[in-house]
Design a protein around this motif. Sequence first.
Motif, short mmCIF file in Angstrom:
data_model
loop_
_atom_site.label_atom_id
_atom_site.label_comp_id
_atom_site.label_asym_id
_atom_site.label_seq_id
_atom_site.Cartn_x
_atom_site.Cartn_y
_atom_site.Cartn_z
N ILE A 257 0.84 -1.20 0.00
CA ILE A 257 0.00 0.00 0.00
C ILE A 257 0.87 1.24 0.00
CG2 ILE A 257 -1.75 1.33 1.25
CD1 ILE A 257 -2.89 -1.27 2.31
N VAL A 258 1.73 1.39 1.00
CA VAL A 258 2.66 2.51 1.07
C VAL A 258 4.03 1.99 0.65
CG1 VAL A 258 3.74 4.23 2.54
CG2 VAL A 258 1.33 3.64 2.88
N SER A 259 4.42 2.34 -0.56
CA SER A 259 5.60 1.75 -1.17
C SER A 259 6.07 2.65 -2.31
CB SER A 259 5.24 0.36 -1.71
OG SER A 259 6.21 -0.14 -2.59
N LEU A 263 0.74 -0.83 -5.12
CA LEU A 263 -0.31 -1.41 -5.96
C LEU A 263 -1.62 -0.63 -5.84
CD1 LEU A 263 0.29 -5.23 -5.43
CD2 LEU A 263 1.09 -3.75 -7.29
N PHE A 264 -1.61 0.46 -5.09
CA PHE A 264 -2.76 1.35 -4.98
C PHE A 264 -2.50 2.69 -5.68
CE2 PHE A 264 -3.59 -1.87 -1.99
CZ PHE A 264 -4.92 -1.84 -1.64
N ASP A 265 -1.34 2.82 -6.29
CA ASP A 265 -0.96 4.03 -7.02
C ASP A 265 -1.29 3.84 -8.50
OD1 ASP A 265 0.24 6.30 -8.07
OD2 ASP A 265 2.29 5.58 -7.78
N LEU A 269 0.25 1.29 -11.38
CA LEU A 269 -0.62 0.32 -12.05
C LEU A 269 -0.62 0.55 -13.56
CD1 LEU A 269 -3.66 0.17 -9.60
CD2 LEU A 269 -1.82 -1.51 -9.87
N GLY A 270 -0.50 1.81 -13.97
CA GLY A 270 -0.41 2.10 -15.39
C GLY A 270 0.85 1.53 -16.00
N ALA A 271 1.97 1.66 -15.26
CA ALA A 271 3.23 1.12 -15.74
C ALA A 271 3.19 -0.40 -15.86
CB ALA A 271 4.36 1.54 -14.81
N LEU A 272 2.38 -1.04 -15.00
CA LEU A 272 2.23 -2.49 -15.04
C LEU A 272 1.24 -2.94 -16.11
CD1 LEU A 272 2.09 -3.33 -11.20
CD2 LEU A 272 4.04 -3.60 -12.75
#
Length: 331
Positions: A257-259, A263-265, A269-272
Motif C-alpha cells: 500500500i505505502v511503497s 499497488l494502490f498508485d 498500475l499504469g506502468a504495469l
Amino acid sequence: MKVTTARLTQHVLTGRTDGEPVLFVHGNVSSSAFWRDSVAALPEGYRPLAVDLRGFGESDPEPVDATRGLRDYSDDLAELVQALGLDRVHLVGWSLGGGVVLRFLRDHPAAVRSVTLVNPVSPYGFGGTEGPDGRLTHPDGTGAGAGATNPDFVARLKAGDMSDESPTSPRNVFRSSYMKHPDVPDEDFYVRSMLTTHVAESNYPGDAVTSPEWPGVAPGKIGVLNALAPTHFRLDDLHEIDPKPPILWIRGADDVIVSDTSLFDLAHLGALGVVPGSPGTPAQPMVTQTRAVLERYGRYREVVLEDCGHSPHIERPADFHGLLTAHLGEA
C-alpha cells in the motif's frame, strides 16, 4: 469511552489511566480496534489511548473538508488532548494515521513527547506526485483523490460485506493488502473494524472529480481520499519546527500500500499495464519521499521489518511492541 468537544464526539479505546499518555491513531478503512493488542501490551508507566478518527469506528461521522488536508483530523486530536488534559503526548500513527500525527506535530510540536510512524502515508499525500521532492505530476493533482478508489470495494464496504467471494471484498483486501501473510488470528474482528468506515461523499471515499489528463481523475474537495491528495496535504517544511521530538519510523519491507511501487498508485498500475493508456507517468516513491522529509528533520530512526506487510503491529507484534517501548523510554 466517549469524549465530546466543540468539534465532535470521539470514541477512545483505553487501558490503564495513569502514566505518560500514548495516543494511537489508526489508518484508513479501519478503527481504533486495530490497536487493541498494542493498547493491552503497553507496559506500566504509560497510559494508552486509541482514538477513532471522524467517520470511523464509533466517532461521529462529521464531514471531512479535504481542502484542509488532514487538519480536520489533527484538530480533532488537539481538542481531544485538551479535553483529557494530556500533557505532552507520545503519538503513534499508522498509514493515514501517520499523516495525521505528522500534521499534529507540525502544528503543535511543544505538545508532543515522541512520534512513532508505522507504514505512514507519504508527507506528500497519496498519488499524483513524482520524485523524492514530491513534485506534482499535474497542477491539479491528477491521479490522486476519491476517483482513484475501486468502486466495487466501496460498494461492498457500504453493504457490510463479510464474504471472501470477490478480490475487492473488505476481507480479501485485508488479506492481500493489509497483511503479507493472510493467516491472521481474529480476522473477523479486523474485518468488522473495517466495516465501521462511514461510506459517504463527505467521508469515505469523498467526491470524485474528473480530469482531462490520464488517468482521468483528480482530487475533490471533501472526503478522506481527497484530504490525502498532494494538492491539499504536503509537509515539506517539517524540519522547521522547534522543538523536534524524536521520530521512530517502523515499516514492513513488503508493504504493497505505502511503497515506492504501490499497488494502490494509479501511476504504478499504469506502468504495469493494469490501467490502460498510461503515458509512462512514474510511480510515486512514497517511502523515498518520507525518508527525504525525515532526513531534513534530522532526529529520526528508520527500522525495516523483513517479511512484513502494511501492519507491523499485527503481523510482528513482539518486534513492534519492543521497538515502541524502547522508543518511548528513550524519549
